[in-house]
Design a protein around this motif. Structure first.
Motif, PDB file in Angstrom:
ATOM      1  N   SER A 145       0.837  -1.192   0.000  1.00 37.15           N
ATOM      2  CA  SER A 145       0.000   0.000   0.000  1.00 37.15           C
ATOM      3  C   SER A 145       0.871   1.241   0.000  1.00 37.15           C
ATOM      4  CB  SER A 145      -0.926   0.016   1.222  1.00 37.15           C
ATOM      5  OG  SER A 145      -0.157   0.136   2.410  1.00 37.15           O
ATOM      6  N   GLY A 147      -0.010   5.127   1.348  1.00 38.16           N
ATOM      7  CA  GLY A 147      -1.067   5.964   1.911  1.00 38.16           C
ATOM      8  C   GLY A 147      -2.343   5.151   2.017  1.00 38.16           C
ATOM      9  N   GLU A 148      -3.415   5.626   1.417  1.00 38.13           N
ATOM     10  CA  GLU A 148      -4.693   4.921   1.442  1.00 38.13           C
ATOM     11  C   GLU A 148      -4.906   4.054   0.197  1.00 38.13           C
ATOM     12  OE1 GLU A 148      -7.903   7.579   2.261  1.00 38.13           O
ATOM     13  OE2 GLU A 148      -6.845   8.504   3.932  1.00 38.13           O
ATOM     14  N   ILE A 149      -3.906   3.954  -0.649  1.00 41.68           N
ATOM     15  CA  ILE A 149      -4.026   3.181  -1.882  1.00 41.68           C
ATOM     16  C   ILE A 149      -3.587   1.746  -1.625  1.00 41.68           C
ATOM     17  CG2 ILE A 149      -3.249   2.948  -4.267  1.00 41.68           C
ATOM     18  CD1 ILE A 149      -2.651   5.990  -4.177  1.00 41.68           C
ATOM     19  N   ASP A 150      -4.458   0.798  -1.943  1.00 40.39           N
ATOM     20  CA  ASP A 150      -4.165  -0.616  -1.772  1.00 40.39           C
ATOM     21  C   ASP A 150      -3.534  -1.131  -3.062  1.00 40.39           C
ATOM     22  OD1 ASP A 150      -4.059  -3.286  -1.182  1.00 40.39           O
ATOM     23  OD2 ASP A 150      -6.215  -3.535  -0.876  1.00 40.39           O
TER      24      ASP A 150
END
Length: 162
Positions: A145, A147-150
């Motif tokens: 990941s 940040g908030e990106i998977d």
């Protein structure tokens, strides 16, 4: 441009090799040849006015850096190749010879981690400043990941790869 015009560059220097194929020239620099001086001579003496491409590849513990030069006045082009060991992944910036190199060197730095000495603003250009690693290195591991990106592979991708 005929092959004989490169004679002064390769004369008496066993670490510079000229390879000709289909009318195009590749100059291979080995063993710590002064890259900046060779490129400066090509620009000033042989009229290579344009640096069209600067890129790299990663092979085992070695990087290969390629400079594609063009001479409109002589209607020719040449590719310069230099090998850099990964532990010493630093070479001279040619931004003072061709300003286009400044952007291209930043890209190579960002994606491969090769540093360019005397570059006025060497920093990432494609990846975020806090990104870890260099994505085009063979041993790069994609993070799960950012940040908030998977970044993990989806079920669809996993099924596709099996």
């Amino acid at each position: 441009m005929e092959q004989y015009t490169y004679t002064e560059i390769i004369a008496n220097n066993p670490d510079i090799q000229l390879i000709e194929a289909q009318g195009q020239y590749r100059i291979l620099l080995k063993n710590k040849v002064d890259l900046y001086s060779v490129l400066q001579e090509l620009k000033e003496k042989y009229a290579f006015e344009v640096l069209s491409t600067l890129t790299a590849t990663h092979e085992n513990e070695t990087f290969r850096v390629f400079y594609s030069l063009m001479s409109y006045s002589e209607n020719t082009e040449a590719t310069i190749e230099v090998c850099v060991e990964r532990e010493e992944a630093t070479i001279a910036s040619v931004g003072s010879l061709w300003t286009s190199a400044l952007w291209l060197e930043r890209e190579v730095y960002d994606l491969f981690g090769i540093s360019f000495t005397n570059h006025p603003d060497l920093k990432r250009i494609l990846m975020p400043e806090d990104w870890e690693g260099h994505p085009l290195c063979k041993d790069y591991v994609i993070p799960e990941s950012y940040g908030e990106i998977d970044n993990r592979a989806s079920a669809i991708t996993q099924d596709f790869n099996t």
